[in-house]
Scaffold this motif. Structure first.
Motif, mmCIF file in Angstrom:
data_model
loop_
_atom_site.group_PDB
_atom_site.id
_atom_site.type_symbol
_atom_site.label_atom_id
_atom_site.label_comp_id
_atom_site.label_asym_id
_atom_site.label_seq_id
_atom_site.Cartn_x
_atom_site.Cartn_y
_atom_site.Cartn_z
ATOM 1 N N GLY A 1 -55.609 5.936 53.131
ATOM 2 C CA GLY A 1 -56.714 6.885 53.099
ATOM 3 C C GLY A 1 -58.026 6.361 53.637
ATOM 4 N N LEU A 2 -58.010 5.164 54.237
ATOM 5 C CA LEU A 2 -59.233 4.604 54.801
ATOM 6 C C LEU A 2 -59.392 5.076 56.242
ATOM 7 C CD1 LEU A 2 -58.928 0.945 53.462
ATOM 8 C CD2 LEU A 2 -60.308 2.797 52.517
ATOM 9 N N THR A 3 -60.534 5.587 56.570
ATOM 10 C CA THR A 3 -60.808 6.056 57.927
ATOM 11 C C THR A 3 -62.069 5.379 58.448
ATOM 12 O OG1 THR A 3 -62.063 7.945 57.064
ATOM 13 C CG2 THR A 3 -59.715 8.290 57.515
ATOM 14 N N CYS A 4 -62.310 5.549 59.732
ATOM 15 C CA CYS A 4 -63.484 4.932 60.342
ATOM 16 C C CYS A 4 -64.764 5.504 59.727
ATOM 17 C CB CYS A 4 -63.494 5.198 61.844
ATOM 18 S SG CYS A 4 -62.338 4.195 62.788
ATOM 19 N N PRO A 5 -65.659 4.657 59.258
ATOM 20 C CA PRO A 5 -66.969 5.163 58.818
ATOM 21 C C PRO A 5 -67.768 5.653 60.020
ATOM 22 C CG PRO A 5 -66.934 2.767 58.790
ATOM 23 C CD PRO A 5 -65.533 3.204 59.096
ATOM 24 N N ASP A 6 -68.773 6.433 59.761
ATOM 25 C CA ASP A 6 -69.548 7.037 60.847
ATOM 26 C C ASP A 6 -70.159 5.989 61.773
ATOM 27 O OD1 ASP A 6 -68.943 9.544 59.912
ATOM 28 O OD2 ASP A 6 -70.780 9.744 58.721
ATOM 29 N N TRP A 7 -70.615 4.864 61.204
ATOM 30 C CA TRP A 7 -71.272 3.857 62.036
ATOM 31 C C TRP A 7 -70.291 3.160 62.979
ATOM 32 C CZ3 TRP A 7 -69.470 -1.096 61.772
ATOM 33 C CH2 TRP A 7 -68.742 -1.457 60.641
ATOM 34 N N LEU A 8 -68.981 3.232 62.655
ATOM 35 C CA LEU A 8 -67.986 2.554 63.480
ATOM 36 C C LEU A 8 -67.401 3.467 64.558
ATOM 37 C CD1 LEU A 8 -66.543 -0.183 63.735
ATOM 38 C CD2 LEU A 8 -64.785 0.675 62.170
ATOM 39 N N ARG A 9 -67.566 4.767 64.394
ATOM 40 C CA ARG A 9 -66.935 5.704 65.327
ATOM 41 C C ARG A 9 -67.349 5.499 66.787
ATOM 42 N NH1 ARG A 9 -64.023 9.561 62.862
ATOM 43 N NH2 ARG A 9 -64.304 9.777 60.608
ATOM 44 N N PRO A 10 -68.617 5.226 67.080
ATOM 45 C CA PRO A 10 -68.966 5.005 68.498
ATOM 46 C C PRO A 10 -68.274 3.793 69.114
ATOM 47 C CG PRO A 10 -70.933 5.468 67.196
ATOM 48 C CD PRO A 10 -69.813 5.249 66.226
ATOM 49 N N LEU A 11 -67.792 2.868 68.280
ATOM 50 C CA LEU A 11 -67.135 1.659 68.787
ATOM 51 C C LEU A 11 -65.619 1.779 68.785
ATOM 52 C CD1 LEU A 11 -69.291 -0.986 66.868
ATOM 53 C CD2 LEU A 11 -69.646 -0.111 69.184
ATOM 54 N N GLY A 12 -65.108 2.954 68.447
ATOM 55 C CA GLY A 12 -63.664 3.119 68.293
ATOM 56 C C GLY A 12 -62.863 2.827 69.544
ATOM 57 N N GLY A 13 -63.489 2.946 70.714
ATOM 58 C CA GLY A 13 -62.754 2.694 71.944
ATOM 59 C C GLY A 13 -62.499 1.230 72.227
ATOM 60 N N LEU A 14 -63.203 0.330 71.537
ATOM 61 C CA LEU A 14 -63.063 -1.097 71.831
ATOM 62 C C LEU A 14 -61.643 -1.593 71.605
ATOM 63 C CD1 LEU A 14 -66.370 -2.611 70.393
ATOM 64 C CD2 LEU A 14 -65.709 -2.393 72.789
ATOM 65 N N TRP A 15 -60.927 -1.006 70.658
ATOM 66 C CA TRP A 15 -59.570 -1.479 70.380
ATOM 67 C C TRP A 15 -58.509 -0.436 70.745
ATOM 68 C CZ3 TRP A 15 -63.442 -1.125 66.695
ATOM 69 C CH2 TRP A 15 -63.384 -0.041 65.826
ATOM 70 N N SER A 16 -58.895 0.567 71.528
ATOM 71 C CA SER A 16 -57.903 1.505 72.060
ATOM 72 C C SER A 16 -57.255 0.887 73.290
ATOM 73 C CB SER A 16 -58.563 2.836 72.431
ATOM 74 O OG SER A 16 -59.077 3.476 71.286
ATOM 75 N N PRO B 1 -63.975 -4.451 81.157
ATOM 76 C CA PRO B 1 -63.175 -4.883 80.003
ATOM 77 C C PRO B 1 -63.662 -4.252 78.706
ATOM 78 C CG PRO B 1 -63.756 -6.754 81.393
ATOM 79 C CD PRO B 1 -64.545 -5.587 81.898
ATOM 80 N N TYR B 2 -62.711 -3.865 77.879
ATOM 81 C CA TYR B 2 -62.963 -3.273 76.560
ATOM 82 C C TYR B 2 -63.608 -1.890 76.637
ATOM 83 C CZ TYR B 2 -62.383 -8.194 75.296
ATOM 84 O OH TYR B 2 -61.914 -9.477 75.180
ATOM 85 N N VAL B 3 -63.848 -1.379 77.834
ATOM 86 C CA VAL B 3 -64.511 -0.083 77.976
ATOM 87 C C VAL B 3 -63.503 1.029 78.223
ATOM 88 C CG1 VAL B 3 -66.309 1.182 79.228
ATOM 89 C CG2 VAL B 3 -66.531 -1.268 78.905
ATOM 90 N N LEU B 4 -62.326 0.681 78.727
ATOM 91 C CA LEU B 4 -61.328 1.701 79.035
ATOM 92 C C LEU B 4 -60.992 2.540 77.806
ATOM 93 C CD1 LEU B 4 -59.306 2.938 81.052
ATOM 94 C CD2 LEU B 4 -57.664 1.182 80.333
ATOM 95 N N GLY B 5 -61.039 1.928 76.633
ATOM 96 C CA GLY B 5 -60.703 2.662 75.417
ATOM 97 C C GLY B 5 -61.561 3.890 75.197
ATOM 98 N N ASP B 6 -62.819 3.857 75.662
ATOM 99 C CA ASP B 6 -63.678 5.034 75.517
ATOM 100 C C ASP B 6 -63.133 6.217 76.309
ATOM 101 O OD1 ASP B 6 -65.557 4.022 73.767
ATOM 102 O OD2 ASP B 6 -66.785 3.155 75.356
ATOM 103 N N TYR B 7 -62.429 5.928 77.394
ATOM 104 C CA TYR B 7 -61.844 6.986 78.212
ATOM 105 C C TYR B 7 -60.500 7.457 77.646
ATOM 106 C CZ TYR B 7 -65.286 5.611 81.744
ATOM 107 O OH TYR B 7 -66.454 5.331 82.422
ATOM 108 N N LEU B 8 -59.911 6.650 76.765
ATOM 109 C CA LEU B 8 -58.608 6.986 76.192
ATOM 110 C C LEU B 8 -58.720 7.670 74.833
ATOM 111 C CD1 LEU B 8 -56.693 3.635 76.912
ATOM 112 C CD2 LEU B 8 -56.774 5.688 78.333
ATOM 113 N N LYS B 9 -59.893 7.611 74.227
ATOM 114 C CA LYS B 9 -60.060 8.156 72.881
ATOM 115 C C LYS B 9 -59.677 9.632 72.842
ATOM 116 C CE LYS B 9 -64.352 6.997 72.069
ATOM 117 N NZ LYS B 9 -65.629 6.744 71.358
ATOM 118 N N GLY B 10 -58.924 9.988 71.812
ATOM 119 C CA GLY B 10 -58.512 11.369 71.637
ATOM 120 C C GLY B 10 -57.258 11.749 72.390
ATOM 121 N N THR B 11 -56.718 10.840 73.215
ATOM 122 C CA THR B 11 -55.514 11.160 73.980
ATOM 123 C C THR B 11 -54.277 11.144 73.095
ATOM 124 O OG1 THR B 11 -56.501 10.175 75.963
ATOM 125 C CG2 THR B 11 -54.120 10.528 75.975
ATOM 126 N N LEU B 12 -54.113 10.085 72.319
ATOM 127 C CA LEU B 12 -52.960 9.973 71.423
ATOM 128 C C LEU B 12 -53.411 9.935 69.973
ATOM 129 C CD1 LEU B 12 -49.918 9.625 71.061
ATOM 130 C CD2 LEU B 12 -50.220 7.152 71.343
#
Length: 301
Positions: A268-283, A243-254
């Motif tokens: 103009g707000l984008t993910c800060p560097d510290w949040l980028r490793p967690l970006g897959g949690l909500w993909s 659970p919540y890990v599939l997003g890491d495999y989907l990152k960059g697809t769409l």
């Protein structure tokens, strides 16, 4: 428990409030044995595949999901126990949705100005798709619950406007299904179907790219997400990746490696560097079956 209806009203505006759901696990003891057994089957369907999933965080995240979902059920039990009827328990949600609609209109206008009519309705904490579903929910609440009639009318009309301006085909489908289901139990389902027809008629008369989405069959690039999620399922058919890990495999697809809500990105707000490793949690795979297969395999789906 007195604050629970207030929290329900605020939940659409502040989604993180849902993280308090595990506090209501104790209310599950009010349920019948067969209901508890059904919840137990659900818990096992999430936890057992996670034990064999390849990602090291799969089981802790699976445990967190189980506690979260069971807590939401417990919150529902607590609301029901404290209300005179099931419909009365849901009433605060309508007031929260009303505030959500107003803030969505204001936020979209402040972001796009006069060009807002050319953009899908947005909110800082919700996607247009999510707004569409909540617009449909507001219409259904206005139809089936007995609010004071001025608010009832306003909630239904605003919910329909949110559904129209968010151009959410999933939200429209939810309204049609909710109205059709209402025909089996309550005659008011005709009102929901009538408003759905009114929204579709309005969409057909508006000459904007947004309103045309209701009548288009394109997938907006989601087929790439579906294919990638299916590939993950093929690689791990019995356990998924967790659970919540599939997003890491989907990152960059769409989308990119990490993205925020569309309104925040538009400002103009984008993910800060510290949040980028967690970006897959909500993909999300934009397909519940493929999402479940990719996360928990055949058993968890």
């Amino acid at each position: 428990m007195r604050l629970l209806p207030f929290a329900l009203a605020l939940a659409p505006l502040f989604p993180p409030l849902a993280l308090l759901a595990p506090l209501f696990l104790g209310h599950l003891r009010r349920l019948s044995p067969w209901a508890l057994g059904l919840l137990g089957v659900y818990a096992l369907s999430v936890l057992l595949p996670a034990l064999g999933a390849p990602e090291p965080l799969a089981f802790p995240l699976a445990l967190g999901r189980v506690l979260y979902v069971l807590g939401l059920v417990g919150a529902g039990v607590a609301l029901y126990a404290g209300a005179s009827s099931p419909t009365q328990a849901l009433k605060p949600l309508g007031y929260g949705l009303f505030l959500l609609y107003i803030t969505a209109f204001v936020a979209t206008y402040l972001t796009f100005g006069d060009q807002a009519v050319q953009q899908r309705l947005m909110h800082p904490f919700h996607s247009p798709v999510g707004l569409g579903f909540m617009g449909a929910m507001g219409v259904l609440l206005a139809v089936y619950l007995r609010y004071p009639w001025p608010f009832r009318l306003l909630l239904g009309l605003l919910g329909g406007a949110v559904l129209l301006l968010s151009a959410s085909r999933g939200g429209m489908l939810a309204l049609l299904v909710g109205g059709a289901g209402g025909l089996l139990f309550r005659g008011r389902g005709l009102w929901a179907l009538g408003l759905a027809g009114l929204v579709l008629f309005a969409a057909s008369t508006l000459d904007t790219p947004i309103s045309e989405r209701f009548f288009q069959a394109h997938l907006s690039g989601r087929e790439g997400l579906w294919l990638r999620a299916y590939e993950v399922y093929q690689a791990h058919p019995w356990t998924g990746v967790g659970p919540y890990v599939l997003g890491d495999y989907l990152k960059g697809t769409l989308f990119g490696e990490c993205f925020l809500f569309p309104l925040l990105e538009a400002r103009g707000l984008t993910c800060p560097d510290w949040l980028r490793p967690l970006g897959g949690l909500w993909s999300f795979a934009h397909n519940h079956l493929l999402q479940a297969l990719g996360e928990s395999g055949v058993g968890g789906a």
